[in-house]
Every structure is written in C-alpha cells, then in structure tokens.
Design a protein around this motif. Structure first.
Motif, PDB file in Angstrom:
ATOM      1  N   UNK A  35       0.824  -1.202   0.000  1.00  0.00           N
ATOM      2  CA  UNK A  35       0.000   0.000   0.000  1.00  0.00           C
ATOM      3  C   UNK A  35       0.849   1.238   0.000  1.00  0.00           C
ATOM      4  N   UNK A  36       0.400   2.256   0.695  1.00  0.00           N
ATOM      5  CA  UNK A  36       1.097   3.524   0.708  1.00  0.00           C
ATOM      6  C   UNK A  36       2.464   3.417   1.353  1.00  0.00           C
ATOM      7  N   UNK A  37       2.606   2.458   2.259  1.00  0.00           N
ATOM      8  CA  UNK A  37       3.878   2.330   2.943  1.00  0.00           C
ATOM      9  C   UNK A  37       4.937   1.680   2.088  1.00  0.00           C
ATOM     10  N   UNK A  38       4.505   0.750   1.206  1.00  0.00           N
ATOM     11  CA  UNK A  38       5.432   0.129   0.298  1.00  0.00           C
ATOM     12  C   UNK A  38       6.461  -0.757   0.977  1.00  0.00           C
ATOM     13  N   UNK A  39       6.146  -1.315   2.146  1.00  0.00           N
ATOM     14  CA  UNK A  39       7.116  -2.124   2.862  1.00  0.00           C
ATOM     15  C   UNK A  39       6.795  -3.608   2.755  1.00  0.00           C
ATOM     16  N   UNK A  40       5.819  -3.975   1.973  1.00  0.00           N
ATOM     17  CA  UNK A  40       5.447  -5.367   1.817  1.00  0.00           C
ATOM     18  C   UNK A  40       4.224  -5.709   2.651  1.00  0.00           C
ATOM     19  N   UNK A  41       3.299  -6.492   2.058  1.00  0.00           N
ATOM     20  CA  UNK A  41       2.053  -6.837   2.740  1.00  0.00           C
ATOM     21  C   UNK A  41       0.945  -5.872   2.376  1.00  0.00           C
ATOM     22  N   UNK A  42      -0.302  -6.354   2.548  1.00  0.00           N
ATOM     23  CA  UNK A  42      -1.459  -5.528   2.193  1.00  0.00           C
ATOM     24  C   UNK A  42      -1.737  -4.497   3.274  1.00  0.00           C
ATOM     25  N   UNK A  43      -2.238  -3.345   2.844  1.00  0.00           N
ATOM     26  CA  UNK A  43      -2.681  -2.330   3.799  1.00  0.00           C
ATOM     27  C   UNK A  43      -3.935  -2.836   4.497  1.00  0.00           C
ATOM     28  N   UNK A  44      -3.943  -2.969   5.822  1.00  0.00           N
ATOM     29  CA  UNK A  44      -5.137  -3.463   6.517  1.00  0.00           C
ATOM     30  C   UNK A  44      -6.359  -2.601   6.214  1.00  0.00           C
ATOM     31  N   UNK A  75      -3.991 -13.682   6.937  1.00  0.00           N
ATOM     32  CA  UNK A  75      -3.715 -12.249   7.014  1.00  0.00           C
ATOM     33  C   UNK A  75      -2.897 -11.748   5.828  1.00  0.00           C
ATOM     34  N   UNK A  76      -2.002 -12.577   5.297  1.00  0.00           N
ATOM     35  CA  UNK A  76      -1.103 -12.123   4.229  1.00  0.00           C
ATOM     36  C   UNK A  76      -1.861 -11.756   2.956  1.00  0.00           C
ATOM     37  N   UNK A  77      -2.952 -12.470   2.682  1.00  0.00           N
ATOM     38  CA  UNK A  77      -3.767 -12.151   1.502  1.00  0.00           C
ATOM     39  C   UNK A  77      -4.955 -11.274   1.873  1.00  0.00           C
ATOM     40  N   UNK A  78      -5.017 -10.857   3.133  1.00  0.00           N
ATOM     41  CA  UNK A  78      -6.134 -10.082   3.678  1.00  0.00           C
ATOM     42  C   UNK A  78      -7.472 -10.768   3.382  1.00  0.00           C
ATOM     43  N   UNK A  79      -7.540 -12.005   3.856  1.00  0.00           N
ATOM     44  CA  UNK A  79      -8.738 -12.816   3.667  1.00  0.00           C
ATOM     45  C   UNK A  79      -9.786 -12.467   4.715  1.00  0.00           C
ATOM     46  N   UNK A  80     -11.034 -12.330   4.267  1.00  0.00           N
ATOM     47  CA  UNK A  80     -12.144 -12.059   5.168  1.00  0.00           C
ATOM     48  C   UNK A  80     -13.369 -12.838   4.712  1.00  0.00           C
ATOM     49  N   UNK A  81     -14.256 -13.122   5.656  1.00  0.00           N
ATOM     50  CA  UNK A  81     -15.575 -13.642   5.308  1.00  0.00           C
ATOM     51  C   UNK A  81     -16.475 -12.465   4.975  1.00  0.00           C
ATOM     52  N   UNK A  82     -17.133 -12.522   3.813  1.00  0.00           N
ATOM     53  CA  UNK A  82     -18.031 -11.467   3.372  1.00  0.00           C
ATOM     54  C   UNK A  82     -19.287 -12.093   2.763  1.00  0.00           C
ATOM     55  N   UNK A  83     -20.330 -11.277   2.581  1.00  0.00           N
ATOM     56  CA  UNK A  83     -21.630 -11.764   2.129  1.00  0.00           C
ATOM     57  C   UNK A  83     -21.924 -11.322   0.694  1.00  0.00           C
ATOM     58  N   UNK A  84     -22.587 -12.219  -0.049  1.00  0.00           N
ATOM     59  CA  UNK A  84     -23.036 -11.893  -1.408  1.00  0.00           C
ATOM     60  C   UNK A  84     -24.501 -12.291  -1.525  1.00  0.00           C
ATOM     61  N   UNK A  85     -25.382 -11.286  -1.577  1.00  0.00           N
ATOM     62  CA  UNK A  85     -26.810 -11.547  -1.711  1.00  0.00           C
ATOM     63  C   UNK A  85     -27.185 -11.806  -3.156  1.00  0.00           C
ATOM     64  N   UNK A  86     -28.080 -12.764  -3.386  1.00  0.00           N
ATOM     65  CA  UNK A  86     -28.483 -13.116  -4.741  1.00  0.00           C
ATOM     66  C   UNK A  86     -29.808 -13.886  -4.669  1.00  0.00           C
ATOM     67  N   UNK A  87     -30.177 -14.528  -5.745  1.00  0.00           N
ATOM     68  CA  UNK A  87     -31.352 -15.397  -5.761  1.00  0.00           C
ATOM     69  C   UNK A  87     -30.903 -16.835  -5.495  1.00  0.00           C
TER      70      UNK A  87
END
Length: 208
Positions: A35-44, A75-87
C-alpha cells in the motif's frame, strides 16, 4: 449449509497464495505490495480510511465468536468472510461455476467498476438478494474473499481509473466506502473470480 466445491476451492487456494506472495514483495509504486507504505504486505482494511478510529471488517467479530464454523483467515492475503446476496438460482449457479465477472462487461454501469461485489452487513447484502418466484426465499453466500490490496474510494470510480492498465497490477479490488461519505455501507469488490470461495449458502425469507 456448508458448500463442498473442490474445484472452486483449489482455484481459490492457489489464488490466495498468489495474492499473499505478490503483495508480500516490497512495492516500487507506492501502492500494492504494501500500500502507501510500500514495505510489503497488504494495507489493513481497518487503516485504509483516514479516520481517527480504525474500522475493521465487521464480520471479524462473527468469526471470532464462532470459530467452529468459520476457520482462521489468512492475514497475508487479507482474507475475510463477506456476504453476497443473490437469488437461490444465482447462488446455486455460483457454487457450480464460480463468479462470472465477465458478465459485467466493462463495468461502466457499476458504481465501483467490474468485479464481484460483497457486503459486511446483512442489510446491505439483502439489497442485492432476489426472492425465488415460487418459494419466495432469498439467498446469501457466505464467502471467503482474498481481498489483497484494495483501492479505497468514496464515490463512483471514474472511467479514466478503470481504463488504467496498471490498476489490476497495483490493486486486487476496490473498497467502496460510502459509509464514510454518506453514512451508508462499505462495499468490497474484487477483480478476479478466483479471489472468492463460497463456503456457505443460506436461504432465508424476508419477514413482512
């Protein structure tokens, strides 16, 4: 109901590893790979907004409260559980074939461009859910999402940004932070369908 889709899981697992490795490298562009820091790893995600208080993904508390249902996130891939509404039909199609991001075309009609859209709040995913014609039931997929490095925006993503060929190299998706600017919701958009694994399918009825 837990989903068993070994082909989708294998694709997702490889993609998650690829995101973790790519974003773990030192950045030379100042975005992505640190991210903006550029030090490796995803910006939380909690620190993407310039706010006094960090805003973590709301599903984190749900996962911590029910570890027997929701496995640890990477954490390294910034994995999260999220929701996807559909039919119901749409949910079953995604479980069978994965997300078809190509159906969105160039994404110019979408607020945050082409991609798979996810929510952290039930009231938001319900906006996208459609009841089945016969049963009246709606569906939501509870997905593992390797968010990676996200571009945070508060309004519609401009066409010149979408046309930038380096966008997908610098970022893995978009955080549409409408919560910050108009007090509604955050939306999470990822560019690659393999960044998502639908782990649970839930059918529900809207109470009148």
């Amino acid at each position: 109901q837990r989903v068993e889709a070994p082909v989708l899981w294998n694709q997702y697992s490889r993609c998650r590893r690829r995101v973790a490795l790519q974003r773990g490298r030192p950045s030379t562009t100042g975005a992505g790979g640190g991210g903006a820091g550029g030090v490796g790893g995803c910006t939380p995600i909690a620190r993407l907004a310039p706010a006094a208080e960090p805003r973590p993904v709301r599903t984190q508390a749900l996962c911590e409260a029910a570890p027997e249902l929701f496995g640890p996130c990477d954490e390294k891939s910034q994995e999260h559980y999220l929701f996807h509404g559909t039919s119901p039909a749409g949910a079953l199609g995604i479980i069978r074939d994965g997300f078809d991001i190509g159906r969105a075309g160039d994404g110019s009609h979408l607020l945050f461009g082409p991609g798979a859209y996810f929510a952290e709040c039930s009231s938001k995913f319900d906006e996208y859910a459609h009841p089945d014609e016969f049963s009246g039931l709606c569906a939501v997929l509870v997905c593992r999402v390797a968010c990676g490095e996200l571009l945070r925006v508060e309004k519609r993503l401009e066409q010149d940004v979408l046309r930038d060929p380096t966008l997908v190299d610098r970022y893995d998706g978009v955080l549409g932070d409408r919560e910050a600017c108009v007090g509604t919701y955050r939306e999470f958009v990822v560019f690659d369908q393999e960044q998502v694994y639908p782990e649970y399918i839930v059918f529900y009825d809207r109470q009148q």
